[in-house]
Design an enzyme around this catalytic site. Structure first.
Site, PDB file in Angstrom:
ATOM      1  CG  ASP A   1       3.067   0.297   7.176  1.00 54.20           C
ATOM      2  OD1 ASP A   1       3.908   0.099   6.287  1.00 54.20           O
ATOM      3  OD2 ASP A   1       2.603  -0.615   7.879  1.00 54.20           O
TER       4      ASP A   1
ATOM      5  CG  ASP B   1      15.161  -1.498   3.387  1.00 58.92           C
ATOM      6  OD1 ASP B   1      16.132  -0.805   3.674  1.00 58.92           O
ATOM      7  OD2 ASP B   1      14.666  -2.309   4.193  1.00 58.92           O
TER       8      ASP B   1
ATOM      9  NE  ARG C   1      -0.304   1.484   5.018  1.00 62.53           N
ATOM     10  CZ  ARG C   1       0.700   0.750   4.557  1.00 62.53           C
ATOM     11  NH1 ARG C   1       1.642   1.297   3.833  1.00 62.53           N
ATOM     12  NH2 ARG C   1       0.776  -0.538   4.828  1.00 62.53           N
TER      13      ARG C   1
ATOM     14  CD  GLU D   1       8.281  -1.128  -3.721  1.00 64.58           C
ATOM     15  OE1 GLU D   1       7.386  -0.587  -3.027  1.00 64.58           O
ATOM     16  OE2 GLU D   1       8.969  -2.072  -3.328  1.00 64.58           O
ATOM     17  CG  ASP D   2       6.867   2.027  -0.175  1.00 64.00           C
ATOM     18  OD1 ASP D   2       7.620   1.228  -0.754  1.00 64.00           O
ATOM     19  OD2 ASP D   2       6.229   1.728   0.860  1.00 64.00           O
TER      20      ASP D   2
ATOM     21  CG  PHE E   1      11.399   1.921  10.043  1.00 63.54           C
ATOM     22  CD1 PHE E   1      11.522   0.804   9.226  1.00 63.54           C
ATOM     23  CD2 PHE E   1      10.120   2.382  10.351  1.00 63.54           C
ATOM     24  CE1 PHE E   1      10.404   0.153   8.727  1.00 63.54           C
ATOM     25  CE2 PHE E   1       8.994   1.729   9.866  1.00 63.54           C
ATOM     26  CZ  PHE E   1       9.144   0.617   9.051  1.00 63.54           C
ATOM     27  CB  VAL E   2      11.397   6.923   6.651  1.00 64.83           C
ATOM     28  CG1 VAL E   2      12.715   7.599   6.934  1.00 64.83           C
ATOM     29  CG2 VAL E   2      11.526   5.995   5.443  1.00 64.83           C
TER      30      VAL E   2
ATOM     31  CE  LYS F   1      -2.964  -2.474   3.190  1.00 64.18           C
ATOM     32  NZ  LYS F   1      -3.325  -2.570   4.620  1.00 64.18           N
ATOM     33  N   GLY F   2       2.139   1.062   0.239  1.00 65.41           N
ATOM     34  CA  GLY F   2       3.033   2.199   0.472  1.00 65.41           C
ATOM     35  C   GLY F   2       3.113   3.200  -0.655  1.00 65.41           C
TER      36      GLY F   2
ATOM     37  CE  LYS G   1      14.990   2.567   4.689  1.00 69.31           C
ATOM     38  NZ  LYS G   1      14.686   1.831   5.920  1.00 69.31           N
TER      39      LYS G   1
HETATM   40  P1  IMP Z   1      12.930  -4.291   0.385  1.00 65.32           P
HETATM   41  O1  IMP Z   1      12.321  -5.521  -0.206  1.00 65.32           O
HETATM   42  O2  IMP Z   1      13.795  -4.612   1.563  1.00 65.32           O
HETATM   43  O3  IMP Z   1      13.602  -3.399  -0.620  1.00 65.32           O
HETATM   44  O4  IMP Z   1      11.767  -3.486   1.042  1.00 65.32           O
HETATM   45  C1  IMP Z   1      10.774  -2.897   0.351  1.00 65.32           C
HETATM   46  C2  IMP Z   1       9.571  -2.690   1.243  1.00 65.32           C
HETATM   47  O5  IMP Z   1       9.889  -2.688   2.635  1.00 65.32           O
HETATM   48  C3  IMP Z   1       8.987  -1.337   0.980  1.00 65.32           C
HETATM   49  O6  IMP Z   1       8.072  -1.372  -0.082  1.00 65.32           O
HETATM   50  C4  IMP Z   1       8.332  -1.007   2.300  1.00 65.32           C
HETATM   51  O7  IMP Z   1       7.039  -1.546   2.358  1.00 65.32           O
HETATM   52  C5  IMP Z   1       9.190  -1.689   3.332  1.00 65.32           C
HETATM   53  N1  IMP Z   1      10.156  -0.768   3.950  1.00 65.32           N
HETATM   54  C6  IMP Z   1      11.490  -0.751   3.784  1.00 65.32           C
HETATM   55  N2  IMP Z   1      12.053   0.237   4.498  1.00 65.32           N
HETATM   56  C7  IMP Z   1      11.035   0.868   5.119  1.00 65.32           C
HETATM   57  C8  IMP Z   1      10.966   2.003   5.993  1.00 65.32           C
HETATM   58  O8  IMP Z   1      11.961   2.659   6.345  1.00 65.32           O
HETATM   59  N3  IMP Z   1       9.734   2.356   6.388  1.00 65.32           N
HETATM   60  C9  IMP Z   1       8.599   1.699   6.045  1.00 65.32           C
HETATM   61  N4  IMP Z   1       8.615   0.641   5.227  1.00 65.32           N
HETATM   62  C10 IMP Z   1       9.822   0.221   4.765  1.00 65.32           C
END
Ligand code: IMP
Length: 207
Positions: A177, A121, A183, A117-118, A170-171, A61-62, A149
């Protein structure tokens, strides 16, 4: 891409942040900076694809607010759809598991697809999604993320359009969220969680 430093002296974001006791949010990126940056990204996307119809795919949902604002800033023909994958649940650390929980409504074959994508990470989610989309034969496949990040990356993925490169914190806010809260914050902020309670002193008995 804009770099954002961790330090900001401004107090907590928003009117109704829905904070739990001991939690606080410090503004990292204000709503006006987000707005300006999205306008720049929209212009860049249109420059790269001057007259083609574009199909944005938001990752629920981000990415809802990012997609909604980005779609309205891109001139010309734009359609959109949503996909959902499993995410962090209630933690601030990735489980490393990615699973499709909601598929698209329509085919992406032959379309210019921009995955929206939001935050990027570890890159696990994007790596999984790119694999899924590539199998579906889009005409072109690009990725737009609001936040990146880079220090956290464990997969070799990258986004074509990045709003802001941020430090490893963590944001929340603007769609992001923590346990489904925050959110609705208008700005992006760093979430500070309460310190865990001190462990009890071990009991000492006289010998
Ligand atoms: P990744 O698969 O580790 O790249 O993470 C992607 C997903 O993790 C994002 O779409 C977010 O939903 C969640 N996420 C990663 N870092 C954060 C953060 O700092 N705050 C909130 N959600 C995060």
């Amino acid at each position: 891409m804009k770099k954002v430093k961790k330090s900001s002296n401004r107090a907590s974001t928003n009117s109704s942040p829905g904070q739990a006791p001991g939690e606080s949010v410090r503004v990292l990126i204000s709503r006006s900076r987000i707005r300006r940056r999205i306008q720049e990204i929209a212009r860049q996307i249109r420059t790269d694809f001057p007259s083609e119809p574009l199909h944005l795919v938001g990752v629920l949902k981000g990415a809802v607010f990012f997609l909604a604002d980005l779609a309205r800033e891109i001139p010309g023909e734009v359609s959109f759809d949503f996909i959902a994958v499993s995410s962090y649940g209630k933690n601030t650390h990735s489980s490393g598991q990615v699973r499709l929980t909601r598929d698209l409504d329509s085919s992406v074959e032959g379309k210019i697809v921009i995955v929206v994508e939001d935050i990027l990470d570890t890159g696990m989610t994007l790596q999984y999604l790119l694999r899924v989309f590539q199998q579906r034969k889009p005409k072109a496949l690009r990725v737009a993320v609001l936040l990146d990040k880079p220090d956290r990356r464990i997969t070799p993925v990258r986004a074509d359009y990045v709003g802001f490169s941020i430090p490893n914190a963590f944001v929340v806010g603007y769609g992001l969220d923590y346990a489904e809260r925050y959110r609705n914050l208008l700005d992006v902020g760093i979430l500070k969680l309460p310190e865990p309670p001190e462990p009890p002193e071990p009991e000492v008995h006289p010998a």
